[in-house]
Scaffold this active site. Sequence first.
Site, PDB file in Angstrom:
ATOM      1  N   HIS A 166     -14.890  31.398 -32.385  1.00 26.27           N
ATOM      2  CA  HIS A 166     -15.177  31.652 -33.802  1.00 26.27           C
ATOM      3  C   HIS A 166     -16.129  32.830 -34.003  1.00 26.27           C
ATOM      4  O   HIS A 166     -16.237  33.348 -35.111  1.00 26.27           O
ATOM      5  CB  HIS A 166     -15.707  30.391 -34.482  1.00 26.27           C
ATOM      6  N   GLY A 173       2.639  12.389 -23.670  1.00 25.04           N
ATOM      7  CA  GLY A 173       3.608  12.055 -24.707  1.00 25.04           C
ATOM      8  C   GLY A 173       3.255  10.849 -25.541  1.00 25.04           C
ATOM      9  O   GLY A 173       4.114   9.990 -25.790  1.00 25.04           O
ATOM     10  N   ASP A 191     -12.381  26.435 -28.637  1.00 24.62           N
ATOM     11  CA  ASP A 191     -13.345  27.371 -29.228  1.00 24.62           C
ATOM     12  C   ASP A 191     -14.007  28.242 -28.166  1.00 24.62           C
ATOM     13  O   ASP A 191     -15.199  28.551 -28.231  1.00 24.62           O
ATOM     14  CB  ASP A 191     -14.413  26.644 -30.041  1.00 24.62           C
ATOM     15  N   SER A 206     -24.497  30.951 -31.619  1.00 25.98           N
ATOM     16  CA  SER A 206     -23.153  30.602 -31.161  1.00 25.98           C
ATOM     17  C   SER A 206     -22.716  31.493 -30.012  1.00 25.98           C
ATOM     18  O   SER A 206     -22.824  32.720 -30.079  1.00 25.98           O
ATOM     19  CB  SER A 206     -22.144  30.745 -32.302  1.00 25.98           C
TER      20      SER A 206
END
Length: 412
Positions: A131, A297, A163, A241
């Site tokens: 991000h 699955g 991320d 970040s």
Amino acid sequence: MARSVTAAALPLTLLLGFLLGLATQRGAPLAARPTPPIAQEPDQTLPEPGLESSEEAIYQSLSRQYEQFYQVNRTFELVSKVVSRAVVHIVALKRDRTEEGRTRRTYEESGSGVIVRSDRRPGQFVLTNNHVISGSELSDIQINLHDGRMLRPSAIFRDEDSDVAVLELPVDNLPSARLGNSDEAVPGTWVLAVGSPFGLTHSVSQGIISARGRQERDLYDNGVQNQDFLQTDAAINPGNSGGPLVNLRGEVIGINTAIASHGGGNEGVGYSIPINLARWAMEQLLASGKVRRGAIGISLQDIFPEDFERLGLDRPRGTLISAVAQDSPAQKGGIRKGDVIIRFNGIPVNNTWHLINMVSTTPIGQEVELVVRRAGQDVPIRVTVADFDELTSSLPQPGTPATSPDGYLVRP
């Protein structure tokens, strides 16, 4: 004659008695002797008020006290010094585009990153959050080094689901950070967060690992599916970040990614991607340009407090199977809708997110053993992990934890 002898012997007798008494006193046991008072040393911790040179005495006392903590202080100093050299400040120009692809507006965002090396590819790379640089091209990203130099990446690799983003550097002679083992980062572990909060480059904050295995619905809504965050009270603010969370060995154990805050700043709860997860994504990105995730699955649903007794559990744990894909490894192995997966390869399953992370990071093609709770019985099942994209495109999205309060989660 007798008197004369007696009188003459008297002085000699007195002298012998005196000498005998003196000898007896000298030979007395120590316990019988009086104990002299013990001299009390004056208290050197703090001087009495009003004494001359009292400030000097206080500083001398503080110096003696500081010596007891010198090694701890020196450890923090050395970790900050060695890691800061590998931390970068990232400025990314972002373009807000219309559906037709035209640029509506441009704006800048900044974050942090850490220079690392890879086992899969030679060279040096900046490991950061996706991000931080999402929506930016190569020419839009500026990497500011510790020594003041500025570089632009030669390639970008991104993975929205974790991320994680990796920026390839055009040079190969910079300090690199060492990557640790985030599985060893237990609550209570001392850590440092390094980054550029509010644009204040190469800032260092200190705290501990507060908890493990955190998840946030807000991040899931933003596309982050791999969630197994380390929680820390080290100050993390906007601009942190992508920066590293490091232990006192100077090893990166996390990539700072979010803060839980009502006011937008540090309130003592920050989240970091465990470095084991970030490194797994990085190595796949560098090897093939994408992250391949394992799947078996199934669709999953969290187990809430009101459900666990009905499902035959002693407490809310594991994850409930809400759907099984046709011809999937799960169906072939005998997993049924309504089963509760409580163990994966010998590891107790805490919740839905925990299982998602374990399955997705398992190598494709590897056989694993699950234990499911079915009608009050534990049933072992063996399945072979397949490719996520091939199995889950037609299934509903996995269940998610309860929604956090509006505006609670901030991407620093």
